[in-house]
Design a protein around this motif. Structure first.
Motif, PDB file in Angstrom:
ATOM      1  N   LEU A  43       0.836  -1.200   0.000  1.00  0.00           N
ATOM      2  CA  LEU A  43       0.000   0.000   0.000  1.00  0.00           C
ATOM      3  C   LEU A  43       0.872   1.251   0.000  1.00  0.00           C
ATOM      4  CD1 LEU A  43      -3.007  -0.809   2.381  1.00  0.00           C
ATOM      5  CD2 LEU A  43      -2.681  -1.309  -0.040  1.00  0.00           C
ATOM      6  N   PHE A  44       1.916   1.245   0.817  1.00  0.00           N
ATOM      7  CA  PHE A  44       2.830   2.388   0.858  1.00  0.00           C
ATOM      8  C   PHE A  44       3.506   2.593  -0.492  1.00  0.00           C
ATOM      9  CE2 PHE A  44       3.965   2.988   5.640  1.00  0.00           C
ATOM     10  CZ  PHE A  44       2.671   3.388   5.866  1.00  0.00           C
ATOM     11  N   ALA A  45       3.983   1.509  -1.061  1.00  0.00           N
ATOM     12  CA  ALA A  45       4.678   1.614  -2.345  1.00  0.00           C
ATOM     13  C   ALA A  45       3.751   2.207  -3.401  1.00  0.00           C
ATOM     14  CB  ALA A  45       5.180   0.245  -2.787  1.00  0.00           C
ATOM     15  N   LEU A  46       2.508   1.762  -3.417  1.00  0.00           N
ATOM     16  CA  LEU A  46       1.557   2.267  -4.412  1.00  0.00           C
ATOM     17  C   LEU A  46       1.203   3.722  -4.117  1.00  0.00           C
ATOM     18  CD1 LEU A  46      -0.827  -0.815  -4.786  1.00  0.00           C
ATOM     19  CD2 LEU A  46       0.917  -0.017  -6.400  1.00  0.00           C
ATOM     20  N   ARG A  47       1.109   4.051  -2.849  1.00  0.00           N
ATOM     21  CA  ARG A  47       0.775   5.420  -2.474  1.00  0.00           C
ATOM     22  C   ARG A  47       1.894   6.382  -2.883  1.00  0.00           C
ATOM     23  NH1 ARG A  47       0.197   9.778  -1.642  1.00  0.00           N
ATOM     24  NH2 ARG A  47      -1.094  10.977  -0.197  1.00  0.00           N
ATOM     25  N   ASP A  79     -10.546  -5.218  -0.549  1.00  0.00           N
ATOM     26  CA  ASP A  79     -10.906  -3.941  -1.175  1.00  0.00           C
ATOM     27  C   ASP A  79      -9.883  -2.831  -0.913  1.00  0.00           C
ATOM     28  OD1 ASP A  79     -12.632  -2.532  -2.839  1.00  0.00           O
ATOM     29  OD2 ASP A  79     -13.599  -1.546  -1.136  1.00  0.00           O
ATOM     30  N   HIS A  80      -8.626  -3.186  -0.888  1.00  0.00           N
ATOM     31  CA  HIS A  80      -7.595  -2.174  -0.737  1.00  0.00           C
ATOM     32  C   HIS A  80      -6.941  -1.816  -2.070  1.00  0.00           C
ATOM     33  CE1 HIS A  80      -7.631  -3.417   3.608  1.00  0.00           C
ATOM     34  NE2 HIS A  80      -7.551  -2.114   3.731  1.00  0.00           N
ATOM     35  N   VAL A  81      -6.907  -2.746  -2.988  1.00  0.00           N
ATOM     36  CA  VAL A  81      -6.379  -2.444  -4.320  1.00  0.00           C
ATOM     37  C   VAL A  81      -7.302  -3.054  -5.374  1.00  0.00           C
ATOM     38  CG1 VAL A  81      -4.011  -2.573  -3.433  1.00  0.00           C
ATOM     39  CG2 VAL A  81      -4.975  -4.514  -4.650  1.00  0.00           C
ATOM     40  N   SER A  82      -7.118  -2.601  -6.605  1.00  0.00           N
ATOM     41  CA  SER A  82      -7.862  -3.192  -7.716  1.00  0.00           C
ATOM     42  C   SER A  82      -6.886  -3.458  -8.859  1.00  0.00           C
ATOM     43  CB  SER A  82      -8.977  -2.247  -8.166  1.00  0.00           C
ATOM     44  OG  SER A  82      -8.421  -1.015  -8.581  1.00  0.00           O
ATOM     45  N   LEU A  97      -4.401   1.555  -5.839  1.00  0.00           N
ATOM     46  CA  LEU A  97      -5.125   1.670  -4.575  1.00  0.00           C
ATOM     47  C   LEU A  97      -6.587   2.014  -4.821  1.00  0.00           C
ATOM     48  CD1 LEU A  97      -2.666   3.702  -2.306  1.00  0.00           C
ATOM     49  CD2 LEU A  97      -2.973   1.225  -2.458  1.00  0.00           C
ATOM     50  N   THR A  98      -7.461   1.465  -4.002  1.00  0.00           N
ATOM     51  CA  THR A  98      -8.841   1.918  -4.005  1.00  0.00           C
ATOM     52  C   THR A  98      -8.892   3.240  -3.234  1.00  0.00           C
ATOM     53  OG1 THR A  98      -9.325   0.795  -1.920  1.00  0.00           O
ATOM     54  CG2 THR A  98      -9.693  -0.446  -3.947  1.00  0.00           C
ATOM     55  N   PRO A  99      -9.939   4.035  -3.454  1.00  0.00           N
ATOM     56  CA  PRO A  99     -10.049   5.305  -2.717  1.00  0.00           C
ATOM     57  C   PRO A  99      -9.948   5.079  -1.214  1.00  0.00           C
ATOM     58  CG  PRO A  99     -11.735   5.183  -4.427  1.00  0.00           C
ATOM     59  CD  PRO A  99     -11.038   3.855  -4.432  1.00  0.00           C
ATOM     60  N   GLN A 100     -10.548   4.016  -0.750  1.00  0.00           N
ATOM     61  CA  GLN A 100     -10.498   3.673   0.674  1.00  0.00           C
ATOM     62  C   GLN A 100      -9.056   3.492   1.166  1.00  0.00           C
ATOM     63  OE1 GLN A 100     -12.393  -0.109   1.367  1.00  0.00           O
ATOM     64  NE2 GLN A 100     -11.037  -0.511   3.121  1.00  0.00           N
ATOM     65  N   ALA A 101      -8.235   2.860   0.345  1.00  0.00           N
ATOM     66  CA  ALA A 101      -6.845   2.621   0.743  1.00  0.00           C
ATOM     67  C   ALA A 101      -6.027   3.911   0.674  1.00  0.00           C
ATOM     68  CB  ALA A 101      -6.217   1.543  -0.122  1.00  0.00           C
ATOM     69  N   VAL A 102      -6.380   4.792  -0.260  1.00  0.00           N
ATOM     70  CA  VAL A 102      -5.703   6.088  -0.319  1.00  0.00           C
ATOM     71  C   VAL A 102      -5.960   6.842   0.979  1.00  0.00           C
ATOM     72  CG1 VAL A 102      -5.655   8.332  -1.460  1.00  0.00           C
ATOM     73  CG2 VAL A 102      -5.826   6.256  -2.830  1.00  0.00           C
ATOM     74  N   LYS A 103      -7.196   6.809   1.405  1.00  0.00           N
ATOM     75  CA  LYS A 103      -7.573   7.480   2.652  1.00  0.00           C
ATOM     76  C   LYS A 103      -6.803   6.878   3.826  1.00  0.00           C
ATOM     77  CE  LYS A 103     -11.775   8.759   5.202  1.00  0.00           C
ATOM     78  NZ  LYS A 103     -11.848   7.721   6.266  1.00  0.00           N
ATOM     79  N   LEU A 104      -6.767   5.570   3.855  1.00  0.00           N
ATOM     80  CA  LEU A 104      -6.074   4.874   4.952  1.00  0.00           C
ATOM     81  C   LEU A 104      -4.595   5.244   5.011  1.00  0.00           C
ATOM     82  CD1 LEU A 104      -6.153   2.648   7.166  1.00  0.00           C
ATOM     83  CD2 LEU A 104      -5.555   1.011   5.370  1.00  0.00           C
ATOM     84  N   THR A 105      -3.918   5.174   3.883  1.00  0.00           N
ATOM     85  CA  THR A 105      -2.487   5.474   3.868  1.00  0.00           C
ATOM     86  C   THR A 105      -2.239   6.948   4.182  1.00  0.00           C
ATOM     87  OG1 THR A 105      -2.630   5.694   1.466  1.00  0.00           O
ATOM     88  CG2 THR A 105      -1.815   3.604   2.328  1.00  0.00           C
TER      89      THR A 105
ATOM     90  N   GLN B  19       3.968  17.539   4.443  1.00  0.00           N
ATOM     91  CA  GLN B  19       3.931  16.171   4.957  1.00  0.00           C
ATOM     92  C   GLN B  19       4.069  15.161   3.830  1.00  0.00           C
ATOM     93  OE1 GLN B  19       3.559  14.981   8.150  1.00  0.00           O
ATOM     94  NE2 GLN B  19       3.812  17.057   8.922  1.00  0.00           N
ATOM     95  N   GLU B  20       3.383  15.458   2.749  1.00  0.00           N
ATOM     96  CA  GLU B  20       3.418  14.572   1.585  1.00  0.00           C
ATOM     97  C   GLU B  20       4.856  14.391   1.099  1.00  0.00           C
ATOM     98  OE1 GLU B  20       0.343  13.829  -0.486  1.00  0.00           O
ATOM     99  OE2 GLU B  20       1.506  12.585  -1.857  1.00  0.00           O
ATOM    100  N   ALA B  21       5.577  15.529   1.080  1.00  0.00           N
ATOM    101  CA  ALA B  21       6.958  15.478   0.590  1.00  0.00           C
ATOM    102  C   ALA B  21       7.850  14.657   1.509  1.00  0.00           C
ATOM    103  CB  ALA B  21       7.505  16.902   0.461  1.00  0.00           C
TER     104      ALA B  21
END
Lengths: 148, 148
Positions: A43-47, A79-82, A97-105, B19-21
DNA sequence: CGAAATATTAGGCTAAGGCAAACTATCCGT
DNA sequence: ACGGATAGTTTGCCTTAGCCTAATATTTCG
């Protein structure tokens, strides 16, 4: 110590305390999200890097592609990635990432907006002005840093 | 929108970008540290709340004490925590982070000092003064917030 | 003293992650 | 357009962390 060094030290110490105070907020999602470490890393890598194919993801994590398929399967199920086809290469299945996972990260990495807003609500207009100026200055430094 | 709301919005947006950076820096240790999620949660809990006994830790994580013993065993083996007797109650074995684990969790939660120092090095003395003032103001707001 | 609390050990189970090998689908150089 | 290379999945098998209960030891405290 030059006055410059003194200023820098003062700022760094203040920032450290500030971050420390917000650490509790940021740590929350780690407790509530039911993820494994492999899943979190992906998730971090994708974010941080955006959508990418499984091959690349597998190489980054130092894992075989078969293993990656399994991990992604579980992340899709939760439902964290698609997966979607890469229009440029139909062999590739882009993972995103799904929108939900973007929010989480974001909650894990970026800071607690609520807490920040609450702090700001305690300040006078003049004080807010100083903070805003400081923020702008840091923005410029950031922009110059990214394209010197 | 009042001028106050405008200032707050400007600050929040700037902070978000900042923070993003720094997110990449903070995410690093998650990749290099070879931890499981349970282990990470315990390190966070100890970092945020200080040393505590296994019973309390087990209850916080919603897990049996026997399970906790196993997890702690592995964290001791990897030199992330240590056990010591509680002088107040010799039944209790206090679990606490090793200096190495404090450093690790700091890197995950607190921000990249190096990156910050680099940004500050680009600023003039006047600009540093503004940042320092802003930091002090936030410190005061923080202190008031924690003991109103 | 004896009940209650803290921790550990032993034994057994599950799920996630790890691999290689076989298979399918697509790409691309010749 | 043929054929090797590349991306992904499936299958089968293994290991380990985490999870539990039950039994044991140690310490506290009424």
């Amino acid at each position: 110590m030059t006055s410059r060094e003194a200023l820098v030290a003062r700022i760094m110490e203040g920032q450290r305390r500030f971050q420390e105070a917000m650490a509790r907020d940021r740590a929350h999602p780690f407790f509530s999200a039911n993820l494994t470490m492999s899943q979190l890393k992906i998730l971090f890598a994708l974010r941080l890097n955006g959508a990418c194919g499984g091959q690349e993801l597998a190489q980054t994590m130092g894992v075989s592609l078969a293993t990656m398929t399994g991990i992604i399967d579980r992340l899709v199920a939760s439902d964290h990635v698609s997966r979607r086809e890469d229009p440029k290469d139909r062999r590739v299945r882009l993972i995103e990432l799904t929108p939900q996972a973007v929010k989480l990260t974001d909650e894990m990495i970026i800071q607690g907006e609520e807490f920040q807003r609450q702090l700001l609500s305690r300040l006078t207009l003049d004080e807010l002005g100083v903070i805003a100026d400081a923020t702008d200055i840091m923005q410029r430094a950031l922009a110059e840093d990214q394209s010197p």
